[in-house]
Design a protein around this motif. Structure first.
Motif, mmCIF file in Angstrom:
data_model
loop_
_atom_site.group_PDB
_atom_site.id
_atom_site.type_symbol
_atom_site.label_atom_id
_atom_site.label_comp_id
_atom_site.label_asym_id
_atom_site.label_seq_id
_atom_site.Cartn_x
_atom_site.Cartn_y
_atom_site.Cartn_z
ATOM 1 N N GLY A 7 -16.532 3.582 5.616
ATOM 2 C CA GLY A 7 -15.710 4.093 4.530
ATOM 3 C C GLY A 7 -16.071 5.516 4.152
ATOM 4 O O GLY A 7 -15.193 6.334 3.827
ATOM 5 N N PHE A 8 -17.366 5.835 4.215
ATOM 6 C CA PHE A 8 -17.811 7.197 3.895
ATOM 7 C C PHE A 8 -17.229 8.205 4.880
ATOM 8 O O PHE A 8 -16.767 9.277 4.484
ATOM 9 C CB PHE A 8 -19.338 7.261 3.926
ATOM 10 N N MET A 9 -17.241 7.848 6.180
ATOM 11 C CA MET A 9 -16.709 8.756 7.192
ATOM 12 C C MET A 9 -15.219 8.990 6.987
ATOM 13 O O MET A 9 -14.728 10.123 7.095
ATOM 14 C CB MET A 9 -16.969 8.182 8.585
ATOM 15 N N TYR A 10 -14.485 7.933 6.665
ATOM 16 C CA TYR A 10 -13.050 8.084 6.422
ATOM 17 C C TYR A 10 -12.796 8.916 5.160
ATOM 18 O O TYR A 10 -11.841 9.701 5.110
ATOM 19 C CB TYR A 10 -12.380 6.716 6.287
ATOM 20 N N ALA A 11 -13.652 8.760 4.147
ATOM 21 C CA ALA A 11 -13.497 9.548 2.921
ATOM 22 C C ALA A 11 -13.686 11.035 3.211
ATOM 23 O O ALA A 11 -12.913 11.884 2.735
ATOM 24 C CB ALA A 11 -14.503 9.074 1.870
ATOM 25 N N VAL A 12 -14.709 11.363 4.013
ATOM 26 C CA VAL A 12 -14.947 12.761 4.396
ATOM 27 C C VAL A 12 -13.748 13.310 5.170
ATOM 28 O O VAL A 12 -13.293 14.436 4.935
ATOM 29 C CB VAL A 12 -16.234 12.872 5.246
ATOM 30 N N ALA A 13 -13.220 12.494 6.092
ATOM 31 C CA ALA A 13 -12.076 12.926 6.901
ATOM 32 C C ALA A 13 -10.858 13.191 6.028
ATOM 33 O O ALA A 13 -10.161 14.201 6.203
ATOM 34 C CB ALA A 13 -11.754 11.869 7.952
ATOM 35 N N LEU A 14 -10.591 12.304 5.090
ATOM 36 C CA LEU A 14 -9.420 12.460 4.228
ATOM 37 C C LEU A 14 -9.528 13.693 3.336
ATOM 38 O O LEU A 14 -8.530 14.367 3.077
ATOM 39 C CB LEU A 14 -9.232 11.195 3.380
ATOM 40 N N VAL A 15 -10.747 13.990 2.872
ATOM 41 C CA VAL A 15 -10.948 15.197 2.060
ATOM 42 C C VAL A 15 -10.646 16.440 2.889
ATOM 43 O O VAL A 15 -9.963 17.365 2.424
ATOM 44 C CB VAL A 15 -12.390 15.251 1.512
ATOM 45 N N ALA A 16 -11.149 16.454 4.131
ATOM 46 C CA ALA A 16 -10.906 17.605 5.009
ATOM 47 C C ALA A 16 -9.425 17.766 5.312
ATOM 48 O O ALA A 16 -8.883 18.883 5.261
ATOM 49 C CB ALA A 16 -11.695 17.435 6.309
ATOM 50 N N VAL A 17 -8.755 16.675 5.626
ATOM 51 C CA VAL A 17 -7.320 16.717 5.938
ATOM 52 C C VAL A 17 -6.518 17.173 4.719
ATOM 53 O O VAL A 17 -5.603 17.999 4.828
ATOM 54 C CB VAL A 17 -6.832 15.338 6.418
ATOM 55 N N THR A 81 -11.795 14.605 12.227
ATOM 56 C CA THR A 81 -12.196 15.521 11.164
ATOM 57 C C THR A 81 -12.454 16.921 11.702
ATOM 58 O O THR A 81 -12.004 17.925 11.145
ATOM 59 C CB THR A 81 -13.476 15.003 10.469
ATOM 60 N N ARG A 82 -13.221 16.997 12.799
ATOM 61 C CA ARG A 82 -13.573 18.289 13.374
ATOM 62 C C ARG A 82 -12.330 19.073 13.788
ATOM 63 O O ARG A 82 -12.187 20.243 13.473
ATOM 64 C CB ARG A 82 -14.471 18.076 14.610
ATOM 65 N N LEU A 83 -11.432 18.422 14.498
ATOM 66 C CA LEU A 83 -10.280 19.129 15.057
ATOM 67 C C LEU A 83 -9.160 19.318 14.042
ATOM 68 O O LEU A 83 -8.204 20.040 14.310
ATOM 69 C CB LEU A 83 -9.776 18.373 16.286
ATOM 70 N N THR A 84 -9.286 18.695 12.895
ATOM 71 C CA THR A 84 -8.346 18.982 11.810
ATOM 72 C C THR A 84 -8.599 20.366 11.242
ATOM 73 O O THR A 84 -7.675 21.059 10.816
ATOM 74 C CB THR A 84 -8.497 17.933 10.685
ATOM 75 N N VAL A 85 -9.856 20.793 11.262
ATOM 76 C CA VAL A 85 -10.241 22.071 10.665
ATOM 77 C C VAL A 85 -10.196 23.191 11.700
ATOM 78 O O VAL A 85 -9.489 24.175 11.557
ATOM 79 C CB VAL A 85 -11.647 21.967 10.038
ATOM 80 N N ILE A 86 -10.995 23.069 12.760
ATOM 81 C CA ILE A 86 -11.078 24.106 13.780
ATOM 82 C C ILE A 86 -11.676 23.486 15.034
ATOM 83 O O ILE A 86 -12.444 22.534 14.969
ATOM 84 C CB ILE A 86 -11.952 25.288 13.296
#
Length: 254
Positions: A7-17, A81-86
Motif C-alpha cells: 500500500g505504501f508503494m502504491y501511495a507513493v506512485a499515486l502522489v507522483a502521478v 512511478t519512475r517512468l511517470t516522472v522521467i
C-alpha cells in the motif's frame, strides 16, 4: 503482500502521478489562456493540442513497454512511478541491471530481497536527478559548443549522428550479449531458445517495419517502430510458450 506492491508503494506512485498530472494541466491552462491573449485562433490551438497528443503516443508506447520489461523483476509500481516522472528504456534498464548485478542478482528473475530492490530504486532515481540539477547550469554552454562543432559542415553533422547512434547501439549490444551468453555474477544464467528466439523475432519485426516506412513513406509510423517491435517480441514469447513443446521452450545452454 509483496513489499514491491504494498500500500505504501502504491501511495507513493499515486502522489507522483497526481503531481505530474497537476503540473501538466496547470501549464496547459496557462498556455491556452496566454495564446488567446496574444490573438492565436482557437482552431490553431485545437490543431496544436491534437498534434501534441498524437506525437505523445509513440513515446508513451515505448514507456509502457519499458514498464512491462522491468515489472517481472521489480513489480509494476516502481517502474510505473519512475517512468511517470522521467526516464527511458535505455537508461532505466541499464541502471537497474547494473545495480542488481553488482549485488549478484539479475533482472531476468523476480527480486525478492529488499536490499537489492532498494539499491535498484536508488540507482534509477539518483541517476535521473543528476541531469535535472546540472542542465540549468551547463546545458546552454554545452549545447552551444556541440552545435558549433556539429554544424561546421555536413560531414561534421553526419559524424555527430553516427556517434549518437553508436552510443545507443552499444547499450543495446550489451543486452543482446547477455541474452546470448546468459552469464550472471555467480556463473549461472538462462540463455536458451526463448531468449534468442524472441531476440530474432524483435529484430525481424524492426527490419520489416523500417522497410515499410521507407518504401511507403510512412513517416508517422517511424516513431512507433521500436516499441511495436518490442511488443511483437513479447507476443512471440507468449506464443512460443503456448504452442511449442516444453523441451524446446525450456531449452537452455547456460
Amino acid at each position: 503482500m509483496d513489499f514491491k506492491e504494498s500500500g505504501f508503494m502504491y501511495a507513493v506512485a499515486l502522489v507522483a502521478v497526481a503531481f505530474v498530472l497537476a503540473q501538466s494541466i496547470f501549464f496547459i491552462v496557462k498556455s491556452w489562456k496566454h495564446a488567446k491573449e496574444i490573438g492565436i485562433e482557437k482552431s490553431k490551438l485545437k490543431n496544436t493540442v491534437m498534434s501534441s497528443i498524437l506525437f505523445s503516443i509513440a513515446p508513451a508506447i515505448s514507456i509502457l513497454a519499458t514498464v512491462i520489461v522491468l515489472a517481472g523483476a521489480l513489480g509494476i509500481v516502481l517502474p510505473w512511478t519512475r517512468l511517470t516522472v522521467i526516464g527511458n528504456l535505455a537508461y532505466e534498464t541499464t541502471a537497474a541491471q547494473s545495480a542488481v548485478e553488482a549485488m549478484g542478482g539479475s533482472l531476468s528473475v523476480e527480486i525478492t530481497d529488499e536490499q537489492q530492490f532498494t539499491t535498484v530504486a536508488w540507482a534509477m532515481t539518483i541517476g535521473s536527478i543528476a541531469p535535472l540539477i546540472l542542465l540549468p547550469f551547463v546545458c546552454k554552454k554545452l549545447q552551444k559548443k556541440i552545435g558549433s562543432a556539429v554544424n561546421k559542415s555536413e560531414n561534421a553533422k553526419k559524424l555527430g549522428d553516427i556517434i549518437s547512434a553508436a552510443a545507443f547501439i552499444g547499450i543495446i549490444s550489451a543486452f543482446i550479449a547477455r541474452a546470448i551468453a546468459g552469464t550472471t555474477e555467480d556463473g549461472t544464467g538462462n540463455a536458451g531458445f526463448m531468449s534468442i528466439a524472441v531476440l530474432i523475432v524483435s529484430i525481424v519485426a524492426m527490419l520489416i517495419l523500417e522497410t515499410l516506412c521507407k518504401k511507403f513513406k510512412l513517416s508517422k509510423l517511424e516513431p512507433f517502430a521500436m516499441p511495436l517491435s518490442m511488443f511483437i517480441g513479447m507476443g512471440s514469447a507468449i506464443l512460443f510458450e503456448s504452442f511449442l513443446p516444453d523441451y524446446i521452450v525450456n531449452f537452455v545452454w547456460r
